[in-house]
Each structure stands twice: as structure tokens, then as C-alpha cells.
Write a protein that holds these residues in place. Structure first.
Motif, mmCIF file in Angstrom:
data_model
loop_
_atom_site.group_PDB
_atom_site.id
_atom_site.type_symbol
_atom_site.label_atom_id
_atom_site.label_comp_id
_atom_site.label_asym_id
_atom_site.label_seq_id
_atom_site.Cartn_x
_atom_site.Cartn_y
_atom_site.Cartn_z
ATOM 1 N N LEU A 1 40.713 69.212 46.807
ATOM 2 C CA LEU A 1 41.835 68.336 47.132
ATOM 3 C C LEU A 1 41.585 66.913 46.638
ATOM 4 O O LEU A 1 42.489 66.256 46.121
ATOM 5 N N LYS A 2 40.352 66.442 46.756
ATOM 6 C CA LYS A 2 40.026 65.098 46.263
ATOM 7 C C LYS A 2 40.270 65.017 44.759
ATOM 8 O O LYS A 2 40.847 64.045 44.269
ATOM 9 N N GLN A 3 39.860 66.045 44.047
ATOM 10 C CA GLN A 3 40.076 66.067 42.601
ATOM 11 C C GLN A 3 41.570 66.048 42.285
ATOM 12 O O GLN A 3 42.013 65.331 41.391
ATOM 13 N N GLU A 4 42.358 66.808 43.036
ATOM 14 C CA GLU A 4 43.803 66.829 42.819
ATOM 15 C C GLU A 4 44.424 65.471 43.117
ATOM 16 O O GLU A 4 45.334 65.024 42.400
ATOM 17 N N LEU A 5 43.947 64.800 44.160
ATOM 18 C CA LEU A 5 44.467 63.475 44.502
ATOM 19 C C LEU A 5 44.151 62.450 43.413
ATOM 20 O O LEU A 5 44.983 61.599 43.088
ATOM 21 N N VAL A 6 42.975 62.535 42.838
ATOM 22 C CA VAL A 6 42.600 61.621 41.751
ATOM 23 C C VAL A 6 43.486 61.879 40.533
ATOM 24 O O VAL A 6 44.006 60.933 39.928
ATOM 25 N N VAL A 7 43.691 63.132 40.198
ATOM 26 C CA VAL A 7 44.541 63.474 39.051
ATOM 27 C C VAL A 7 45.971 62.993 39.291
ATOM 28 O O VAL A 7 46.611 62.407 38.401
ATOM 29 N N LYS A 8 46.478 63.198 40.502
ATOM 30 C CA LYS A 8 47.844 62.762 40.840
ATOM 31 C C LYS A 8 47.945 61.242 40.776
ATOM 32 O O LYS A 8 48.933 60.700 40.277
ATOM 33 N N MET B 1 47.473 41.037 44.782
ATOM 34 C CA MET B 1 48.557 41.794 44.169
ATOM 35 C C MET B 1 48.490 41.709 42.651
ATOM 36 O O MET B 1 48.717 42.682 41.977
ATOM 37 N N LYS B 2 48.165 40.526 42.135
ATOM 38 C CA LYS B 2 48.077 40.380 40.683
ATOM 39 C C LYS B 2 46.967 41.257 40.124
ATOM 40 O O LYS B 2 47.075 41.765 39.023
ATOM 41 N N GLU B 3 45.892 41.420 40.921
ATOM 42 C CA GLU B 3 44.803 42.269 40.458
ATOM 43 C C GLU B 3 45.284 43.703 40.271
ATOM 44 O O GLU B 3 44.991 44.336 39.274
ATOM 45 N N TRP B 4 46.060 44.216 41.237
ATOM 46 C CA TRP B 4 46.583 45.583 41.129
ATOM 47 C C TRP B 4 47.491 45.717 39.914
ATOM 48 O O TRP B 4 47.384 46.677 39.155
ATOM 49 N N LYS B 5 48.383 44.744 39.747
ATOM 50 C CA LYS B 5 49.317 44.804 38.618
ATOM 51 C C LYS B 5 48.556 44.821 37.300
ATOM 52 O O LYS B 5 48.845 45.625 36.421
ATOM 53 N N SER B 6 47.584 43.949 37.184
ATOM 54 C CA SER B 6 46.785 43.882 35.966
ATOM 55 C C SER B 6 46.021 45.184 35.731
ATOM 56 O O SER B 6 45.986 45.703 34.610
ATOM 57 N N LEU B 7 45.424 45.720 36.790
ATOM 58 C CA LEU B 7 44.682 46.982 36.661
ATOM 59 C C LEU B 7 45.590 48.127 36.226
ATOM 60 O O LEU B 7 45.234 48.930 35.365
ATOM 61 N N VAL B 8 46.770 48.200 36.841
ATOM 62 C CA VAL B 8 47.700 49.282 36.495
ATOM 63 C C VAL B 8 48.148 49.150 35.046
ATOM 64 O O VAL B 8 48.180 50.137 34.307
ATOM 65 N N GLU B 9 48.467 47.941 34.631
ATOM 66 C CA GLU B 9 48.901 47.737 33.248
ATOM 67 C C GLU B 9 47.794 48.101 32.256
ATOM 68 O O GLU B 9 48.050 48.743 31.237
ATOM 69 N N GLN B 10 46.559 47.715 32.564
ATOM 70 C CA GLN B 10 45.445 48.052 31.674
ATOM 71 C C GLN B 10 45.183 49.555 31.672
ATOM 72 O O GLN B 10 44.902 50.137 30.624
ATOM 73 N N ALA B 11 45.286 50.180 32.845
ATOM 74 C CA ALA B 11 45.073 51.628 32.937
ATOM 75 C C ALA B 11 46.136 52.379 32.140
ATOM 76 O O ALA B 11 45.839 53.381 31.480
ATOM 77 N N LYS B 12 47.370 51.898 32.191
ATOM 78 C CA LYS B 12 48.453 52.536 31.429
ATOM 79 C C LYS B 12 48.196 52.473 29.927
ATOM 80 O O LYS B 12 48.635 53.339 29.183
ATOM 81 N N MET B 13 47.462 51.443 29.494
ATOM 82 C CA MET B 13 47.140 51.305 28.073
ATOM 83 C C MET B 13 45.895 52.105 27.697
ATOM 84 O O MET B 13 45.433 52.040 26.568
ATOM 85 N N GLY B 14 45.342 52.848 28.667
ATOM 86 C CA GLY B 14 44.214 53.719 28.362
ATOM 87 C C GLY B 14 42.846 53.160 28.704
ATOM 88 O O GLY B 14 41.837 53.770 28.354
ATOM 89 N N GLU C 1 37.943 51.918 32.280
ATOM 90 C CA GLU C 1 37.293 51.114 33.315
ATOM 91 C C GLU C 1 38.297 50.706 34.400
ATOM 92 O O GLU C 1 37.983 50.725 35.591
ATOM 93 N N SER C 2 39.507 50.369 33.999
ATOM 94 C CA SER C 2 40.553 50.010 34.968
ATOM 95 C C SER C 2 40.945 51.217 35.816
ATOM 96 O O SER C 2 41.146 51.097 37.029
ATOM 97 N N LYS C 3 41.036 52.374 35.179
ATOM 98 C CA LYS C 3 41.357 53.595 35.929
ATOM 99 C C LYS C 3 40.294 53.870 36.985
ATOM 100 O O LYS C 3 40.611 54.176 38.143
ATOM 101 N N LEU D 1 46.198 59.186 38.916
ATOM 102 C CA LEU D 1 46.207 58.793 37.500
ATOM 103 C C LEU D 1 47.556 59.089 36.854
ATOM 104 O O LEU D 1 48.036 58.322 36.022
ATOM 105 N N SER D 2 48.186 60.173 37.280
ATOM 106 C CA SER D 2 49.506 60.521 36.769
ATOM 107 C C SER D 2 50.554 59.492 37.214
ATOM 108 O O SER D 2 51.397 59.060 36.418
ATOM 109 N N VAL D 3 50.483 59.095 38.476
ATOM 110 C CA VAL D 3 51.430 58.109 39.001
ATOM 111 C C VAL D 3 51.238 56.767 38.299
ATOM 112 O O VAL D 3 52.218 56.082 38.000
ATOM 113 N N ILE D 4 50.013 56.407 38.033
ATOM 114 C CA ILE D 4 49.745 55.145 37.325
ATOM 115 C C ILE D 4 50.475 55.135 35.983
ATOM 116 O O ILE D 4 51.081 54.135 35.610
#
Length: 87
Positions: free
Chosen positions: A45-52, A1-14, A17-19, A54-57
Motif C-alpha cells: 500500500l505504501k508503494q501504491e501511495l507513492v506511485v499515486k 507554501m512557496k516551497e511546495w509550489k516550487s517543488l511540485v513545479e520542479q518535480a513536474k519537469m522531471g 530530487e524534488s520528487k 507522483l501521478s498527482v504531482i
């Protein structure tokens, strides 16, 4: 769980690699879900799911995720009660 949290936080900062790591972790689930669609629609559809994803992140607040016991409490107190048979 900590890995996900860390990845999401890093991805939000741009952090690109985390994304990509998040997308790679979700790819098996995405691909499995795509099997329910027509083959000619899967790539788009796969492309749309990836974009969505990244948006949710970007909008996800890791501080508001409840702990396990808080989650269980909320589930128990907010879940609709099943109706009794014959009513």
C-alpha cells in the motif's frame, strides 16, 4: 507554501530530487495512515501511495490554486447549508 509550489513545479519537469523531497515530506503522514491497515498489506500500500502521489504531482496545476481569500469565498459560497433541527 512557496516551497511546495516550487517543488511540485520542479518535480513536474522531471527533477528526481524534488520528487524524493516531496515523498520524504509526506512520509510521516503516509506511515501514520498505514497504521490503519493490516501489517502484511502496508508495504504494498505504501508503494501504491507513492506511485499515486507522483501521478498527482504530474497532473497538478500550481497556477489554479486559489489564494486564501478566494478559497474562503469559495468555501462560503459552495458549502451546503446544514438543515435546521426538526425539519
Amino acid at each position: 507554501m512557496k516551497e511546495w509550489k516550487s517543488l511540485v513545479e520542479q518535480a513536474k519537469m522531471g527533477d528526481e530530487e524534488s520528487k524524493m523531497h516531496i515523498i520524504n515530506m509526506l512520509e510521516p503522514k503516509i506511515n501514520k495512515s498505514l497504521l490503519q491497515t493490516k501489517p502484511q498489506e502496508r508495504a504494498d500500500l505504501k508503494q501504491e501511495l507513492v506511485v499515486k502521489t507522483l501521478s498527482v504531482i504530474q497532473s497538478f496545476d500550481t497556477r489554479s490554486v486559489p489564494g486564501f481569500w478566494r478559497f474562503m469565498y469559495e468555501i462560503e459560497n459552495n458549502a451546503p447549508r446544514p438543515k435546521a433541527a426538526g425539519r
